[in-house]
Design a protein around this motif. Structure first.
Motif, PDB file in Angstrom:
ATOM      1  N   PHE A  73       0.825  -1.350  -0.160  1.00  0.00           N
ATOM      2  CA  PHE A  73      -0.098  -0.015   0.031  1.00  0.00           C
ATOM      3  C   PHE A  73       0.787   1.340  -0.056  1.00  0.00           C
ATOM      4  O   PHE A  73       1.950   1.640   0.658  1.00  0.00           O
ATOM      5  CB  PHE A  73      -0.479  -0.052   1.048  1.00  0.00           C
ATOM      6  CG  PHE A  73      -1.730  -1.143   0.555  1.00  0.00           C
ATOM      7  CD1 PHE A  73      -2.861  -1.008   1.387  1.00  0.00           C
ATOM      8  CD2 PHE A  73      -1.051  -2.309   1.736  1.00  0.00           C
ATOM      9  CE1 PHE A  73      -4.365  -1.820   0.418  1.00  0.00           C
ATOM     10  CE2 PHE A  73      -2.402  -3.352   1.926  1.00  0.00           C
ATOM     11  CZ  PHE A  73      -3.643  -3.017   0.953  1.00  0.00           C
ATOM     12  N   GLN A  74       0.622   2.094  -0.350  1.00  0.00           N
ATOM     13  CA  GLN A  74       0.732   3.146  -0.634  1.00  0.00           C
ATOM     14  C   GLN A  74       0.823   4.624   0.687  1.00  0.00           C
ATOM     15  O   GLN A  74       1.925   5.145   1.066  1.00  0.00           O
ATOM     16  CB  GLN A  74       0.511   4.033  -1.585  1.00  0.00           C
ATOM     17  CG  GLN A  74       1.048   3.210  -3.410  1.00  0.00           C
ATOM     18  CD  GLN A  74       0.805   4.261  -4.191  1.00  0.00           C
ATOM     19  OE1 GLN A  74       0.857   4.987  -4.186  1.00  0.00           O
ATOM     20  NE2 GLN A  74       0.477   3.804  -5.713  1.00  0.00           N
ATOM     21  N   LEU A  75      -0.149   4.260   1.682  1.00  0.00           N
ATOM     22  CA  LEU A  75      -0.728   5.149   2.350  1.00  0.00           C
ATOM     23  C   LEU A  75      -1.272   4.165   3.119  1.00  0.00           C
ATOM     24  O   LEU A  75      -1.749   3.560   3.559  1.00  0.00           O
ATOM     25  CB  LEU A  75      -1.811   6.224   1.851  1.00  0.00           C
ATOM     26  CG  LEU A  75      -1.491   7.101   0.941  1.00  0.00           C
ATOM     27  CD1 LEU A  75      -2.819   7.686   0.527  1.00  0.00           C
ATOM     28  CD2 LEU A  75      -0.178   7.971   1.059  1.00  0.00           C
ATOM     29  N   LEU A  76      -0.396   5.005   4.940  1.00  0.00           N
ATOM     30  CA  LEU A  76      -1.713   3.923   6.230  1.00  0.00           C
ATOM     31  C   LEU A  76      -2.521   5.385   5.586  1.00  0.00           C
ATOM     32  O   LEU A  76      -2.495   6.703   6.882  1.00  0.00           O
ATOM     33  CB  LEU A  76      -0.317   3.886   6.794  1.00  0.00           C
ATOM     34  CG  LEU A  76       0.307   3.087   6.792  1.00  0.00           C
ATOM     35  CD1 LEU A  76       1.454   2.775   7.915  1.00  0.00           C
ATOM     36  CD2 LEU A  76      -0.062   1.342   6.807  1.00  0.00           C
ATOM     37  N   HIS A  77      -3.798   5.004   6.753  1.00  0.00           N
ATOM     38  CA  HIS A  77      -4.757   5.708   7.015  1.00  0.00           C
ATOM     39  C   HIS A  77      -5.129   6.194   8.445  1.00  0.00           C
ATOM     40  O   HIS A  77      -5.069   4.704   8.688  1.00  0.00           O
ATOM     41  CB  HIS A  77      -6.338   6.238   5.759  1.00  0.00           C
ATOM     42  CG  HIS A  77      -6.047   6.079   4.669  1.00  0.00           C
ATOM     43  ND1 HIS A  77      -6.653   7.187   4.068  1.00  0.00           N
ATOM     44  CD2 HIS A  77      -6.301   5.051   4.198  1.00  0.00           C
ATOM     45  CE1 HIS A  77      -6.398   7.423   2.945  1.00  0.00           C
ATOM     46  NE2 HIS A  77      -5.725   5.775   2.533  1.00  0.00           N
ATOM     47  N   THR A  78      -4.508   7.154   9.163  1.00  0.00           N
ATOM     48  CA  THR A  78      -4.826   7.032  10.685  1.00  0.00           C
ATOM     49  C   THR A  78      -6.214   7.211  11.006  1.00  0.00           C
ATOM     50  O   THR A  78      -6.750   8.432  10.586  1.00  0.00           O
ATOM     51  CB  THR A  78      -3.152   8.052  11.031  1.00  0.00           C
ATOM     52  OG1 THR A  78      -3.291   9.497  10.746  1.00  0.00           O
ATOM     53  CG2 THR A  78      -2.375   7.195  10.540  1.00  0.00           C
ATOM     54  N   CYS A  79      -6.100   6.819  12.029  1.00  0.00           N
ATOM     55  CA  CYS A  79      -7.023   7.318  13.038  1.00  0.00           C
ATOM     56  C   CYS A  79      -7.315   7.336  14.642  1.00  0.00           C
ATOM     57  O   CYS A  79      -5.882   6.850  14.634  1.00  0.00           O
ATOM     58  CB  CYS A  79      -8.904   6.085  12.891  1.00  0.00           C
ATOM     59  SG  CYS A  79      -8.102   4.434  13.674  1.00  0.00           S
ATOM     60  N   ARG A  80      -7.547   8.407  14.946  1.00  0.00           N
ATOM     61  CA  ARG A  80      -7.660   8.799  16.721  1.00  0.00           C
ATOM     62  C   ARG A  80      -9.286   8.434  16.926  1.00  0.00           C
ATOM     63  O   ARG A  80      -9.642   9.407  16.231  1.00  0.00           O
ATOM     64  CB  ARG A  80      -6.710   9.666  17.049  1.00  0.00           C
ATOM     65  CG  ARG A  80      -6.082   9.416  18.142  1.00  0.00           C
ATOM     66  CD  ARG A  80      -5.209  10.911  18.331  1.00  0.00           C
ATOM     67  NE  ARG A  80      -3.919  11.188  17.690  1.00  0.00           N
ATOM     68  CZ  ARG A  80      -3.208   9.988  17.891  1.00  0.00           C
ATOM     69  NH1 ARG A  80      -2.960   9.322  18.862  1.00  0.00           N
ATOM     70  NH2 ARG A  80      -1.657  10.675  17.240  1.00  0.00           N
ATOM     71  N   GLY A  81      -9.369   8.010  17.724  1.00  0.00           N
ATOM     72  CA  GLY A  81     -10.264   7.898  18.443  1.00  0.00           C
ATOM     73  C   GLY A  81     -11.504   7.378  17.763  1.00  0.00           C
ATOM     74  O   GLY A  81     -11.238   6.450  16.730  1.00  0.00           O
ATOM     75  N   ASP A  82     -12.609   8.476  17.492  1.00  0.00           N
ATOM     76  CA  ASP A  82     -13.802   8.422  16.238  1.00  0.00           C
ATOM     77  C   ASP A  82     -13.545   9.705  14.632  1.00  0.00           C
ATOM     78  O   ASP A  82     -14.211   9.678  13.981  1.00  0.00           O
ATOM     79  CB  ASP A  82     -15.083   8.267  17.180  1.00  0.00           C
ATOM     80  CG  ASP A  82     -15.728   7.247  17.652  1.00  0.00           C
ATOM     81  OD1 ASP A  82     -15.386   5.848  17.041  1.00  0.00           O
ATOM     82  OD2 ASP A  82     -16.090   7.818  18.420  1.00  0.00           O
TER      83      ASP A  82
END
Length: 391
Positions: free
Chosen positions: A365-374
């Motif tokens: 994958f070219q990107l890591l999509h990040t999340c924090r909480g909701d």
């Protein structure tokens, strides 16, 4: 968790890779807690993202540098402002080594791994020709050769004192090199879980690991002592890995521990009962077919990990629960059928997976999509997203 990811990543096109920052932070905190007085060297192969590497390093006051996995990767990191790179593996690629020299001449720290006279002499030849002194780390083999079993990895030939002494005495005559460190990586402890995938191994593995730790500690201490007697005071002694963090942190001869997989906590590390970490990285696939009542098909998914072939190298079906591979198909090149034993995802839903190993996910994958909480927080580029591919 499934509902949370579905909300957060609702508008991200599938397939995609993700990084849960809450889980990453928890894993960083765990490593911080058990490092004791040791410094940390981050294994780049287990992360493979400039942004994530910097993020992790910034959380460790005891951070000492990077363990890289190829010369070309090391050049890439130096070009992007990184420093103190310990090449984790020997290299004999002259043209690639020459690319490092401009960075070394302006003070960048690069340390080369050596376990043979041939590798050492090649560095000497380049160093003499270009008037530069190479820093060297000696890679000793701390696998345990039981009477009935070789327990560990086939790496360095430096398995006993005679071989190490002989190499040191010959290598120290090469004046364009200097020995600054010793590495003794206990792969059979760090990389082998206490609860193996194969049930027949579960009774014997903890016993083998316990017996091996005694041999590792004895040989690594002796190797460090001998090296310092012959070559002088060392700058560092490197050991450990994510799976042996607790034990290695107690070893007095070790000054720094290499950690990488603990941050993403891939599926293979579920086999370590002593690692209460949280799955931080994974990927999501879209359900695109339902050929039978309890069979769904996801688009993509054949991201099998390296190593000896076995089903634990498959990506682990993570969320939702109750989905399993078909025995005669497994994860496919462009589509993956799954059998549902519980709730059946509908066409258009997402299935989340964890890669068996850590950094290898980033090669897909070219990107890591990040999340924090909701909240969807942002993106980190992987090496591949930077246009790079090293091994």
């Amino acid at each position: 968790m499934y509902e949370r990811y579905e909300r957060v990543f609702a508008h991200v096109p599938r397939p995609f890779a993700f990084l849960d920052m809450d889980h990453l932070d928890a894993n960083i905190a765990y490593v911080q807690r058990y490092l004791r007085d040791k410094k940390i060297r981050i294994a780049t192969k287990s992360v493979r993202s400039l942004g994530v590497l910097k993020y992790i390093a910034n959380h460790f006051p005891s951070f000492t540098g990077w363990m890289t996995f190829s010369v070309s990767e090391t050049v890439f990191l130096l070009k992007n402002g990184f420093d103190d790179c310990l090449l984790g593996y020997p290299t004999v690629e002259t043209e690639e080594i020459l690319q490092l020299l401009p960075y070394m001449r302006v003070g960048k720290k690069v340390i080369f791994m050596v376990d043979s006279l041939e590798t050492w002499e090649r560095l000497q030849q380049i160093g003499k020709q270009h008037e530069i002194v190479f820093s060297i780390c000696l890679d000793i083999n701390v696998s345990t050769n039981f009477p009935f079993l070789y327990f560990g990895t086939k790496r360095s030939p430096l398995t006993e004192k005679v071989a190490l002494s002989d190499l040191l005495k010959k290598g120290l005559t090469l004046k364009n090199t200097r020995v600054v460190g010793v590495m003794g990586y206990e792969a059979q402890i760090a990389g082998v879980g206490d609860r193996p995938h194969e049930k027949w191994k579960r009774g014997i593995m903890p016993t083998l690991k316990k017996a091996s730790t005694k041999e590792v500690s004895k040989w690594r201490k002796a190797a460090v002592e001998m090296t310092e007697q012959i070559a002088g005071k060392l700058e560092f002694v490197n050991g450990g890995g994510s799976g042996s963090l607790l034990w290695t942190a107690e070893q007095e001869e070790v000054t720094e521990i290499t950690v990488g997989s603990a941050f993403y906590f891939p599926a293979l590390f579920d086999q370590h009962h002593s690692l209460p970490l949280k799955p931080a990285a994974g990927f999501g696939l879209r359900v695109t077919r339902q050929p039978e009542q309890r069979i769904i098909v996801c688009h993509g998914g054949g991201y099998t990990a390296s190593g000896a072939l076995s089903t634990d190298k498959f990506p682990q079906v993570y969320l939702p629960k109750g989905l399993h591979y078909l025995t005669n198909e497994g994860p496919g090149e462009v589509q993956t059928p799954l059998k549902a034993t519980d709730q059946i995802p509908a066409i258009g839903d997402t299935v989340y997976f964890r890669h068996a190993k850590a950094g290898e996910l980033c090669e897909r994958f070219q990107l890591l999509h990040t999340c924090r909480g909701d909240q969807l927080e942002g993106q980190f580029r992987t090496y591949r997203g930077e246009g790079e591919c090293f091994l």
